[in-house]
Design a protein around this motif. Structure first.
Motif, PDB file in Angstrom:
ATOM      1  N   ASN A  67       0.030   6.304   1.510  1.00 42.43           N
ATOM      2  CA  ASN A  67      -0.682   5.498   0.508  1.00 42.43           C
ATOM      3  C   ASN A  67      -1.032   6.308  -0.736  1.00 42.43           C
ATOM      4  O   ASN A  67      -1.850   5.890  -1.551  1.00 42.43           O
ATOM      5  CB  ASN A  67      -1.940   4.871   1.107  1.00 42.43           C
ATOM      6  CG  ASN A  67      -2.864   5.909   1.714  1.00 42.43           C
ATOM      7  OD1 ASN A  67      -2.705   7.113   1.475  1.00 42.43           O
ATOM      8  ND2 ASN A  67      -3.829   5.459   2.508  1.00 42.43           N
ATOM      9  N   ASP A 105       0.803  -1.225   0.000  1.00 40.83           N
ATOM     10  CA  ASP A 105       0.000   0.000   0.000  1.00 40.83           C
ATOM     11  C   ASP A 105       0.838   1.278   0.000  1.00 40.83           C
ATOM     12  O   ASP A 105       0.300   2.365  -0.211  1.00 40.83           O
ATOM     13  CB  ASP A 105      -0.926   0.020   1.220  1.00 40.83           C
ATOM     14  CG  ASP A 105      -2.001  -1.062   1.151  1.00 40.83           C
ATOM     15  OD1 ASP A 105      -2.296  -1.516   0.021  1.00 40.83           O
ATOM     16  OD2 ASP A 105      -2.520  -1.449   2.214  1.00 40.83           O
ATOM     17  N   CYS A 106       2.107   1.174   0.259  1.00 37.70           N
ATOM     18  CA  CYS A 106       2.944   2.377   0.387  1.00 37.70           C
ATOM     19  C   CYS A 106       3.335   2.903  -0.990  1.00 37.70           C
ATOM     20  O   CYS A 106       3.849   2.157  -1.835  1.00 37.70           O
ATOM     21  CB  CYS A 106       4.186   2.066   1.213  1.00 37.70           C
ATOM     22  SG  CYS A 106       5.181   3.538   1.569  1.00 37.70           S
TER      23      CYS A 106
END
Length: 225
Positions: A205, A183-184
């Motif tokens: 995100n 998600d990063c």
């Protein structure tokens, strides 16, 4: 009667001659010894070289920016026991983290200080308080960091979904944490002293707009694999 007298006179004459010869021999021996003694003595008028004092090694004063300050980006300030900007320069050059320095001259309130900097702030000339300079290896290190995706002195505020205090002040660990999470999309590393004694890592995100000239931070965008 005349014969004994003549013999006595002859013997006296011989004795006198022997005495004269003995005295001359003794005088010559004494003269020889005196000459030998004089030859053994050093010549008092011969010049004696003075001992040479050891010469100090030349010091490298290149790169010193006299009457110049580079305000900001301090990560350490050293109280110096000697008013010497060259020593401040040497402190910086020996540390991998140090990009630049400012030596602050002593005044009525404080002694000399050395401020080490994690980036290269713009210089302000005409500041009699200070002598500054840049670590000659700084440009190479900056190029290396930028080639690895680090945005120096840059913040990307917003989009945080996780943050944590770091045990070691290493932006590479923050970048690695982002790379390992699906998600990063971006990260911001906050240097120690801005949110406390420890460094912080903010994982995002999204990819927020970057704000430059923020010496608190190093940011980056997740590298495509």
């Amino acid at each position: 009667m005349h014969a004994p007298r003549a013999l006595t006179a002859l013997l006296a004459s011989v004795a006198l001659c022997l005495l004269v010869v003995a005295c001359q021999t003794a005088d010559r021996g004494t003269s020889t010894i005196t000459s030998a003694d004089e030859a053994a003595e050093p010549n008092a008028e011969e010049p004696v070289e003075a001992p040479q004092m050891p010469t100090a090694e030349p010091r490298d004063t290149s790169g010193l920016e006299s009457d110049t300050a580079r305000p900001g980006s301090d990560y350490r300030e050293i109280a110096m026991d000697v008013a010497d900007p060259v020593r401040c320069k040497e402190f910086c050059n020996k540390q991998m983290r140090c990009m630049a320095f400012t030596y602050v001259r002593p005044d009525a309130n404080q002694g000399p200080r050395c401020r080490l900097k994690h980036s290269i702030p713009d210089k302000v000339e005409g500041e009699e308080c200070c002598v500054s300079g840049v670590n000659p290896r700084a440009q190479r290190r900056i190029a290396q960091l930028e080639s690895r995706g680090f945005e120096l002195d840059t913040n990307r505020p917003g989009g945080d979904f996780r943050s944590f205090e770091m045990q070691r002040a290493e932006p590479a660990q923050c970048q690695e944490a982002c790379e390992n999470l699906m998600d990063c999309q971006a990260f911001t590393y906050v240097r120690p002293g801005h949110k406390g004694d420890k460094a912080y890592c903010y994982l995002k995100n999204s990819v927020p707009e970057k704000v430059t000239d923020e010496d608190c931070c190093i940011s980056g965008v997740k590298q495509a694999r």
